[in-house]
Design a protein around this motif. Sequence first.
Motif, PDB file in Angstrom:
ATOM      1  N   HIS A 151       0.826  -1.206   0.000  1.00 29.82           N
ATOM      2  CA  HIS A 151       0.000   0.000   0.000  1.00 29.82           C
ATOM      3  C   HIS A 151       0.864   1.261   0.000  1.00 29.82           C
ATOM      4  O   HIS A 151       0.677   2.169  -0.802  1.00 29.82           O
TER       5      HIS A 151
ATOM      6  N   ASP B  99      -9.019  -3.241   6.890  1.00 27.18           N
ATOM      7  CA  ASP B  99      -9.529  -4.033   5.763  1.00 27.18           C
ATOM      8  C   ASP B  99      -9.987  -5.407   6.229  1.00 27.18           C
ATOM      9  O   ASP B  99     -11.016  -5.928   5.774  1.00 27.18           O
TER      10      ASP B  99
ATOM     11  N   GLN C 246      -4.180   0.120   8.242  1.00 24.53           N
ATOM     12  CA  GLN C 246      -5.085  -0.046   7.110  1.00 24.53           C
ATOM     13  C   GLN C 246      -5.411  -1.511   6.847  1.00 24.53           C
ATOM     14  O   GLN C 246      -6.553  -1.867   6.568  1.00 24.53           O
ATOM     15  N   LEU C 247      -4.407  -2.388   6.952  1.00 26.48           N
ATOM     16  CA  LEU C 247      -4.653  -3.812   6.709  1.00 26.48           C
ATOM     17  C   LEU C 247      -5.569  -4.395   7.771  1.00 26.48           C
ATOM     18  O   LEU C 247      -6.413  -5.251   7.486  1.00 26.48           O
TER      19      LEU C 247
ATOM     20  N   LYS D 290     -13.288  -5.141   7.920  1.00 27.69           N
ATOM     21  CA  LYS D 290     -14.322  -4.902   6.900  1.00 27.69           C
ATOM     22  C   LYS D 290     -14.715  -6.205   6.213  1.00 27.69           C
ATOM     23  O   LYS D 290     -15.907  -6.493   6.038  1.00 27.69           O
ATOM     24  N   PHE D 291     -13.718  -7.024   5.860  1.00 23.59           N
ATOM     25  CA  PHE D 291     -14.019  -8.290   5.187  1.00 23.59           C
ATOM     26  C   PHE D 291     -14.790  -9.247   6.100  1.00 23.59           C
ATOM     27  O   PHE D 291     -15.683  -9.963   5.649  1.00 23.59           O
TER      28      PHE D 291
ATOM     29  N   ALA E  80     -11.004 -12.282   1.245  1.00 26.64           N
ATOM     30  CA  ALA E  80      -9.824 -11.855   2.003  1.00 26.64           C
ATOM     31  C   ALA E  80      -8.787 -12.967   2.068  1.00 26.64           C
ATOM     32  O   ALA E  80      -7.578 -12.695   2.076  1.00 26.64           O
TER      33      ALA E  80
END
Length: 315
Positions: free
Chosen positions: A27, A54, A50-51, A57-58, A225
């Motif tokens: 990223h 993510d 951020q990971l 979120k997944f 993911a």
Amino acid sequence: MLEFVVRVVGVLAAFLVAPLVVGQAEHKVMAHMQSRLGPMYAGAFHGWAQLVADGVKFVQKESVTPAAADKRVFEWAPIVAILPYLAALAAIPLAPGLVGADLDSGLFFVLAVMSIGVLGSLMAGWGSGNKYSLLGGLRVAAQLMSYELPFVLSAASVAVAAGTLSLTGIAHAWNPWWLLWQLPGLVVFFIAGLAELQRPPFDMPVADSEVIFGPYTEYTGLRFAMFLLAEYAGIVVLAALTTVLFLGGWSGPGPESIGWIWTLVKVAFVSLVVIWVRVSFPRMRADQLQKLAWQGLVPVALFQLALTGVGVVVF
């Protein structure tokens, strides 16, 4: 028993942490290479979380199975894609005595299980019940058939030079002049490894402009993911194997007790090269991809293997 448990926990920790680190690096490194900020808001410092965001979120998203899909194949595909890389990491040494499983035929084992990981993409394309996914899966099959041969031949050259299939033995046998002697094999191995992982510029199977997202078009939530995590884990395995075979593994200045640091530094360097290649080169067409494999990499790999054989016999 305690030593076995410690090794298993260590491999699991490395498997969980290293791919996330590589993903975050991708990223941020890509952002800096392209003169942009990249993720900045998840995490107090430079978007470090951020990971993690993510991943959350997944997990929250629904995992949908299409009505036309082969349910069992569709649901098992992400697991088949990710587990082989865990097994491969267990056999790659960080330093003398610091390895999950020191196998006499460790190179053969790692190459074998890495090829199994591609089956997850094939299962995803076949089991999704989607014509774009099927086309992506067929592209994966064609790419695997083309690049598996130079990948194995270049690794075999190192095994011949070292006189062993043990990854620990290969690292012990390495010396600096291998960088010149095995340089063609290193280039072939790295390029073929990128193609095996379907990394740019060899990402034709997942070309979003043509087949949406290839074999993974129908995947959502945690299953999707897992495919992303498998890609990053594959980068770690490729970088670690390149380090052991061609860059001397734990060899470096200082005592052997800090060899694991040199291994991690080299793995990080190779991973950055993988990211740099993604930013620097456009996606290859199908004919270009096949031509590079059969007319470029295979002859060079055979030449390297022949050169190594002559060198072992003469010297």
